[in-house]
Design an enzyme around this catalytic site. Structure first.
Site, short mmCIF file in Angstrom:
data_model
loop_
_atom_site.label_atom_id
_atom_site.label_comp_id
_atom_site.label_asym_id
_atom_site.label_seq_id
_atom_site.Cartn_x
_atom_site.Cartn_y
_atom_site.Cartn_z
N GLY A 31 10.31 6.26 1.96
CA GLY A 31 11.36 5.59 2.71
C GLY A 31 11.25 4.07 2.65
O GLY A 31 10.57 3.51 1.81
N HIS A 37 13.49 2.07 -5.49
CA HIS A 37 13.74 3.49 -5.21
C HIS A 37 15.12 3.89 -5.74
O HIS A 37 15.30 4.99 -6.27
CB HIS A 37 13.73 3.76 -3.70
CG HIS A 37 12.42 3.46 -3.03
ND1 HIS A 37 12.25 2.39 -2.18
CD2 HIS A 37 11.23 4.10 -3.07
CE1 HIS A 37 11.02 2.38 -1.72
NE2 HIS A 37 10.37 3.40 -2.25
N GLN A 61 -2.33 10.15 2.38
CA GLN A 61 -2.67 9.17 1.35
C GLN A 61 -3.07 7.81 1.91
O GLN A 61 -3.25 6.86 1.15
CB GLN A 61 -1.53 9.06 0.34
CG GLN A 61 -0.25 8.41 0.84
CD GLN A 61 0.87 8.53 -0.19
OE1 GLN A 61 1.44 9.59 -0.38
NE2 GLN A 61 1.20 7.43 -0.86
N GLN A 153 -0.72 6.19 -10.23
CA GLN A 153 -0.13 7.36 -9.58
C GLN A 153 0.70 8.16 -10.59
O GLN A 153 0.59 9.39 -10.68
CB GLN A 153 0.75 6.90 -8.41
CG GLN A 153 1.71 7.94 -7.87
CD GLN A 153 2.47 7.45 -6.66
OE1 GLN A 153 1.91 7.35 -5.57
NE2 GLN A 153 3.75 7.16 -6.80
N VAL A 176 11.37 -2.66 -10.72
CA VAL A 176 12.48 -3.58 -10.41
C VAL A 176 11.86 -4.79 -9.72
O VAL A 176 10.96 -4.65 -8.88
CB VAL A 176 13.53 -2.90 -9.50
CG1 VAL A 176 14.65 -3.87 -9.16
CG2 VAL A 176 14.09 -1.66 -10.19
N SER A 186 7.92 -1.73 -0.69
CA SER A 186 8.20 -1.67 0.75
C SER A 186 7.24 -2.58 1.51
O SER A 186 7.59 -3.13 2.55
CB SER A 186 8.06 -0.23 1.25
OG SER A 186 8.95 0.60 0.53
N ARG A 187 6.03 -2.75 0.98
CA ARG A 187 5.04 -3.58 1.67
C ARG A 187 5.36 -5.08 1.57
O ARG A 187 4.74 -5.88 2.28
CB ARG A 187 3.62 -3.31 1.13
CG ARG A 187 3.10 -1.94 1.56
CD ARG A 187 1.62 -1.77 1.26
NE ARG A 187 1.07 -0.58 1.89
CZ ARG A 187 0.97 0.62 1.31
NH1 ARG A 187 1.36 0.80 0.06
NH2 ARG A 187 0.47 1.65 1.97
O1 PAF Z 1 5.05 6.34 -4.42
C1 PAF Z 1 5.24 6.76 -3.27
O2 PAF Z 1 6.13 6.30 -2.54
C2 PAF Z 1 4.35 7.85 -2.71
O3 PAF Z 1 3.04 7.71 -3.15
C3 PAF Z 1 4.88 9.26 -3.01
C4 PAF Z 1 4.91 9.54 -4.50
C5 PAF Z 1 6.29 9.42 -2.44
C6 PAF Z 1 3.97 10.30 -2.36
O4 PAF Z 1 3.91 10.15 -0.99
#
Ligand code: PAF
Length: 284
Positions: A31, A37, A61, A153, A176, A186-187
Site C-alpha cells: 500500500g 506500484h 518482514q 527480493q 520509477v 513509500s518510505r
Molecule cells: O515489495 C513489497 O512491497 C513487499 O515486500 C511485498 C512483495 C508486497 C511483500 O510484502
C-alpha cells in the site's frame, strides 16, 4: 473495482475469472501507492485480463526495531489510485487472515538472502517469501509483477518460483524515479526536505557508475571508486553497502558488463533507502 478482505472471496473471484478464461495477474503491495506500484499495474494489465492487487503491510518482514508501526498507510487513497489505474480487485486482508493464530510455517530462502538486504535485515526475506507464497496460493495467478528497485527480493521470488515449481511468470518492472533521479519508495514519505536533498546521493552515485561504464570502465573496483567519489560528497549519509553483481543470482563480480547490477543501500536521516541500476541501462 471490487474489494475483498476474506480468502474465500478472493478464491471465488479467481474461480470466476478462470471460468471466463481470463488470465489473472497479481500485483502484491504494502500500500501507500505511488507511480512505481502503478507501473506494476500497467504491466499487469498489458499481460493479463484480470488484475488483483493486494495491500497488506506484512508484519513478518519487519524486524523488531523496524518501522512496522509507522509504515505509511492510506487505504482510501490507495483505493482511488488502484481503481483509477484499472485494478479489477483489491485484496486487503487483516493480519489474522494472513496469519491465523497458530500459523508457524515459513518459506526460508537460501544463501542469496544472506547478503545485502538480508544481512542488514535478518529474517526479512523469510517474511517476504512467506507472504508472497501465501498470495500465490490464494490467487494462483498466471503472472505477478514486482519492482526492480527491490532487486534482491525479485531475484529471491524468481528462485522460489523456480525451486518450488510454481507455474507462473514473474515480471520485474523498471524503477520509477522522480525527475531528479530519486527512486520512488513509500518510505520517501519519511524524508524531511534536508534528507530529501541528501537522498539524491544514492541515484547520483549510480549515475556515476553508469557514466564510468559508458566511458569503458569494466573493473568492478573502478565502478565502485566512481561511486565513492560521489558518496564522499555527502558524509552525512552512511552507506550500508555497494553491491556489484550478476543479475541472476546476484553473485558479486570483479568484471562488469551491460547486465551487471549495481545496488546501494544507505541511511538518510533515520531512513534506510535502497536503489540499483543495470549498468548498461543507467537510471532509465
Ligand atoms: O515489495 C513489497 O512491497 C513487499 O515486500 C511485498 C512483495 C508486497 C511483500 O510484502
Amino acid at each position: 473495482m471490487i474489494e475483498f478482505q476474506s480468502v474465500a472471496d478472493v478464491r471465488r473471484w479467481v474461480r470466476a475469472a478462470r471460468e471466463a478464461s481470463r488470465r489473472v495477474a497479481l500485483v502484491p503491495t504494502m500500500g501507500y501507492l505511488h507511480e512505481g506500484h502503478l507501473s506494476l499495474v500497467d504491466e499487469a494489465r498489458r499481460r493479463a485480463d484480470a488484475v488483483l492487487m493486494s495491500v497488506f503491510v506484512n508484519p513478518l518482514q519487519f524486524g523488531p526495531t523496524e518501522d512496522l508501526s509507522r509504515y505509511p498507510r492510506d487505504l482510501p487513497r490507495d483505493r482511488a489510485l488502484a481503481a483509477g489505474r484499472g485494478v479489477d480487485a483489491l485484496f486487503v486482508p487483516a493480519v489474522d487472515t494472513m496469519y491465523p493464530p497458530g500459523s508457524e510455517i515459513r518459506v526460508v530462502p537460501g544463501p542469496t538472502a544472506e547478503r545485502w538486504e538480508g544481512a542488514a535485515r535478518p529474517g526479512h526475506f523469510t517474511g517476504v517469501l512467506t507472504v508472497v507464497a501465501k498470495l500465490f496460493h490464494l490467487v494462483e495467478p498466471d503472472i505477478a509483477t514486482f519492482g526492480r528497485k527491490d532487486i534482491q527480493q525479485a531475484v529471491l521470488i524468481r528462485q522460489m518460483v523456480r525451486d518450488l515449481d510454481w507455474p507462473l511468470e514473474i515480471v520485474v518492472v523498471p524503477t520509477v524515479r522522480e525527475p531528479d533521479g530519486l527512486a520512488l519508495s513509500s518510505r520517501n514519505a519519511y524524508l524531511d526536505p534536508a534528507s530529501r536533498r541528501q537522498a539524491l546521493v544514492l541515484s547520483g552515485s549510480l549515475r556515476a557508475a553508469h557514466e564510468a561504464f559508458a566511458r569503458g570502465e569494466r573493473r568492478a573496483a573502478g565502478i565502485a571508486a566512481a561511486m565513492r567519489r560521489v558518496l564522499e560528497q555527502e558524509p552525512a549519509v552512511p552507506v550500508d553497502y555497494v553491491a556489484i553483481a550478476e543479475p541472476v543470482a546476484l553473485t558479486p563480480v570483479d568484471v562488469v558488463d551491460q547486465h551487471t547490477v549495481v545496488a546501494i543501500a544507505a541511511r538518510v536521516g533515520g531512513t534506510r533507502l535502497i536503489d540499483n541500476i543495470i549498468l548498461g541501462q543507467g537510471l532509465a
